[in-house]
Enzyme design. Structure first.
Site, PDB file in Angstrom:
ATOM      1  N   ASP A 288      -0.586  16.617  -0.984  1.00  0.00           N
ATOM      2  CA  ASP A 288      -0.847  15.826  -2.184  1.00  0.00           C
ATOM      3  C   ASP A 288       0.211  16.157  -3.237  1.00  0.00           C
ATOM      4  O   ASP A 288       0.579  17.308  -3.430  1.00  0.00           O
ATOM      5  CB  ASP A 288      -2.259  16.139  -2.724  1.00  0.00           C
ATOM      6  CG  ASP A 288      -2.739  15.095  -3.711  1.00  0.00           C
ATOM      7  OD1 ASP A 288      -3.697  14.367  -3.380  1.00  0.00           O
ATOM      8  OD2 ASP A 288      -2.156  14.999  -4.823  1.00  0.00           O
TER       9      ASP A 288
ATOM     10  N   CYS B  49       0.573   3.319   3.247  1.00  0.00           N
ATOM     11  CA  CYS B  49       1.264   2.652   4.369  1.00  0.00           C
ATOM     12  C   CYS B  49       2.770   2.904   4.274  1.00  0.00           C
ATOM     13  O   CYS B  49       3.433   3.137   5.296  1.00  0.00           O
ATOM     14  CB  CYS B  49       0.967   1.155   4.381  1.00  0.00           C
ATOM     15  SG  CYS B  49      -0.665   0.727   5.050  1.00  0.00           S
TER      16      CYS B  49
ATOM     17  N   HIS C 106      -6.207   3.173   0.532  1.00  0.00           N
ATOM     18  CA  HIS C 106      -5.983   3.382   1.972  1.00  0.00           C
ATOM     19  C   HIS C 106      -6.792   4.635   2.290  1.00  0.00           C
ATOM     20  O   HIS C 106      -6.589   5.679   1.651  1.00  0.00           O
ATOM     21  CB  HIS C 106      -4.485   3.588   2.231  1.00  0.00           C
ATOM     22  CG  HIS C 106      -4.102   3.804   3.671  1.00  0.00           C
ATOM     23  ND1 HIS C 106      -3.150   3.035   4.319  1.00  0.00           N
ATOM     24  CD2 HIS C 106      -4.529   4.713   4.591  1.00  0.00           C
ATOM     25  CE1 HIS C 106      -3.006   3.467   5.568  1.00  0.00           C
ATOM     26  NE2 HIS C 106      -3.829   4.488   5.757  1.00  0.00           N
TER      27      HIS C 106
ATOM     28  N   ASN D 157     -12.854  10.073  -1.476  1.00  0.00           N
ATOM     29  CA  ASN D 157     -13.340   9.219  -2.555  1.00  0.00           C
ATOM     30  C   ASN D 157     -13.383   7.774  -2.077  1.00  0.00           C
ATOM     31  O   ASN D 157     -12.430   7.291  -1.453  1.00  0.00           O
ATOM     32  CB  ASN D 157     -12.434   9.353  -3.784  1.00  0.00           C
ATOM     33  CG  ASN D 157     -12.496  10.750  -4.381  1.00  0.00           C
ATOM     34  OD1 ASN D 157     -13.560  11.343  -4.446  1.00  0.00           O
ATOM     35  ND2 ASN D 157     -11.350  11.275  -4.785  1.00  0.00           N
TER      36      ASN D 157
ATOM     37  N   HIS E 210      -8.271   7.949   2.893  1.00  0.00           N
ATOM     38  CA  HIS E 210      -7.649   9.271   2.949  1.00  0.00           C
ATOM     39  C   HIS E 210      -8.717  10.343   2.795  1.00  0.00           C
ATOM     40  O   HIS E 210      -9.672  10.178   2.047  1.00  0.00           O
ATOM     41  CB  HIS E 210      -6.538   9.447   1.921  1.00  0.00           C
ATOM     42  CG  HIS E 210      -6.923   9.101   0.517  1.00  0.00           C
ATOM     43  ND1 HIS E 210      -7.027   7.796   0.080  1.00  0.00           N
ATOM     44  CD2 HIS E 210      -7.234   9.874  -0.532  1.00  0.00           C
ATOM     45  CE1 HIS E 210      -7.386   7.791  -1.193  1.00  0.00           C
ATOM     46  NE2 HIS E 210      -7.523   9.040  -1.605  1.00  0.00           N
TER      47      HIS E 210
ATOM     48  N   CYS F 246       0.839  -1.198   0.000  1.00  0.00           N
ATOM     49  CA  CYS F 246       0.000   0.000   0.000  1.00  0.00           C
ATOM     50  C   CYS F 246       0.881   1.257   0.000  1.00  0.00           C
ATOM     51  O   CYS F 246       1.728   1.429   0.881  1.00  0.00           O
ATOM     52  CB  CYS F 246      -0.911  -0.012   1.227  1.00  0.00           C
ATOM     53  SG  CYS F 246      -1.783   1.529   1.479  1.00  0.00           S
TER      54      CYS F 246
ATOM     55  N   HIS G 265      -9.195  14.186   1.696  1.00  0.00           N
ATOM     56  CA  HIS G 265      -8.611  15.359   1.036  1.00  0.00           C
ATOM     57  C   HIS G 265      -9.098  16.604   1.778  1.00  0.00           C
ATOM     58  O   HIS G 265     -10.308  16.765   2.002  1.00  0.00           O
ATOM     59  CB  HIS G 265      -9.084  15.468  -0.416  1.00  0.00           C
ATOM     60  CG  HIS G 265      -8.688  14.333  -1.314  1.00  0.00           C
ATOM     61  ND1 HIS G 265      -7.643  14.411  -2.208  1.00  0.00           N
ATOM     62  CD2 HIS G 265      -9.220  13.094  -1.482  1.00  0.00           C
ATOM     63  CE1 HIS G 265      -7.553  13.276  -2.884  1.00  0.00           C
ATOM     64  NE2 HIS G 265      -8.502  12.454  -2.464  1.00  0.00           N
TER      65      HIS G 265
HETATM   66  P1  5GP Z   1      -7.900   9.450  -4.664  1.00  0.00           P
HETATM   67  O1  5GP Z   1      -7.936   9.629  -6.158  1.00  0.00           O
HETATM   68  O2  5GP Z   1      -7.668   8.003  -4.296  1.00  0.00           O
HETATM   69  O3  5GP Z   1      -9.039  10.080  -3.933  1.00  0.00           O
HETATM   70  O4  5GP Z   1      -6.649  10.290  -4.170  1.00  0.00           O
HETATM   71  C1  5GP Z   1      -5.341   9.832  -4.220  1.00  0.00           C
HETATM   72  C2  5GP Z   1      -4.472  11.057  -4.123  1.00  0.00           C
HETATM   73  O5  5GP Z   1      -3.165  10.638  -3.827  1.00  0.00           O
HETATM   74  C3  5GP Z   1      -4.392  11.863  -5.444  1.00  0.00           C
HETATM   75  O6  5GP Z   1      -4.862  13.188  -5.213  1.00  0.00           O
HETATM   76  C4  5GP Z   1      -2.914  11.816  -5.801  1.00  0.00           C
HETATM   77  O7  5GP Z   1      -2.433  13.031  -6.346  1.00  0.00           O
HETATM   78  C5  5GP Z   1      -2.259  11.486  -4.468  1.00  0.00           C
HETATM   79  N1  5GP Z   1      -1.017  10.742  -4.586  1.00  0.00           N
HETATM   80  C6  5GP Z   1      -0.806   9.638  -5.349  1.00  0.00           C
HETATM   81  N2  5GP Z   1       0.449   9.192  -5.188  1.00  0.00           N
HETATM   82  C7  5GP Z   1       1.039  10.033  -4.280  1.00  0.00           C
HETATM   83  C8  5GP Z   1       2.340  10.073  -3.714  1.00  0.00           C
HETATM   84  O8  5GP Z   1       3.227   9.261  -3.967  1.00  0.00           O
HETATM   85  N3  5GP Z   1       2.587  11.084  -2.824  1.00  0.00           N
HETATM   86  C9  5GP Z   1       1.645  12.022  -2.512  1.00  0.00           C
HETATM   87  N4  5GP Z   1       1.992  12.976  -1.650  1.00  0.00           N
HETATM   88  N5  5GP Z   1       0.404  12.003  -3.032  1.00  0.00           N
HETATM   89  C10 5GP Z   1       0.106  11.015  -3.908  1.00  0.00           C
HETATM   90 ZN    ZN Z   2      -2.342   1.282   3.650  1.00  0.00          ZN
END
Ligand code: 5GP
Ligand code: ZN
Length: 113
Positions: A30, A7, A97, A86, A99, A4, A101
């Site tokens: 992000d 993680c 995992h 999301n 999260h 993950c 925003h």
């Molecule tokens: P989701 O689309 O699952 O709601 O959000 C995942 C978020 O994780 C995205 O906004 C993406 O930009 C962010 N993200 C993906 N990989 C990384 C990373 O390696 N480091 C950081 N800081 N953010 C990440």
């Molecule tokens: Zn995780």
């Protein structure tokens, strides 16, 4: 969870720009910000998304939600902010995992979707 991404970020195996940390939560910027302030807040314990938030111990759930306001204050989002989590394919969840925003620093669109 071995595979993950978040993680690994929590463990420090992958670098991140830390914003906040307590016993139960970690928050970082992000990598692809959608607003001047775009912070990801995660529980240290792996659960997939908001549908599983009740699997976290009560203290961790409380800490997670309490951290939102602390981070907003720290980031000086006194004019407001948006909280998004999301959950699953219809919401385009890309990292599995939980999260949250935290978005702010500009006027948000009226439409959320
Ligand atoms: P989701 O689309 O699952 O709601 O959000 C995942 C978020 O994780 C995205 O906004 C993406 O930009 C962010 N993200 C993906 N990989 C990384 C990373 O390696 N480091 C950081 N800081 N953010 C990440
Ligand atoms: Zn995780």
């Amino acid at each position: 969870m071995d595979n993950c991404l978040f993680c690994k970020i929590i463990k420090g195996d992958i670098p991140s720009a830390k914003v906040y940390e307590d016993e139960y939560c970690y928050a970082f910027r992000d990598i692809n910000p959608q607003a001047p302030v775009h912070v990801l807040l995660v529980p240290k314990m792996h659960v997939a998304n908001m549908a599983e938030v009740s699997l976290l111990p009560q203290d961790a759930q409380t800490a997670l939600f309490a951290a939102i306001g602390k981070i907003a204050a720290q980031e000086k989002l006194e004019n407001g902010f948006r909280v998004v989590s999301n959950c699953g394919p219809d919401a385009c969840q890309s990292v599995h995992h939980l999260h949250i925003h935290i978005l702010g620093g500009r006027q948000m669109a009226e439409s959320m979707a």
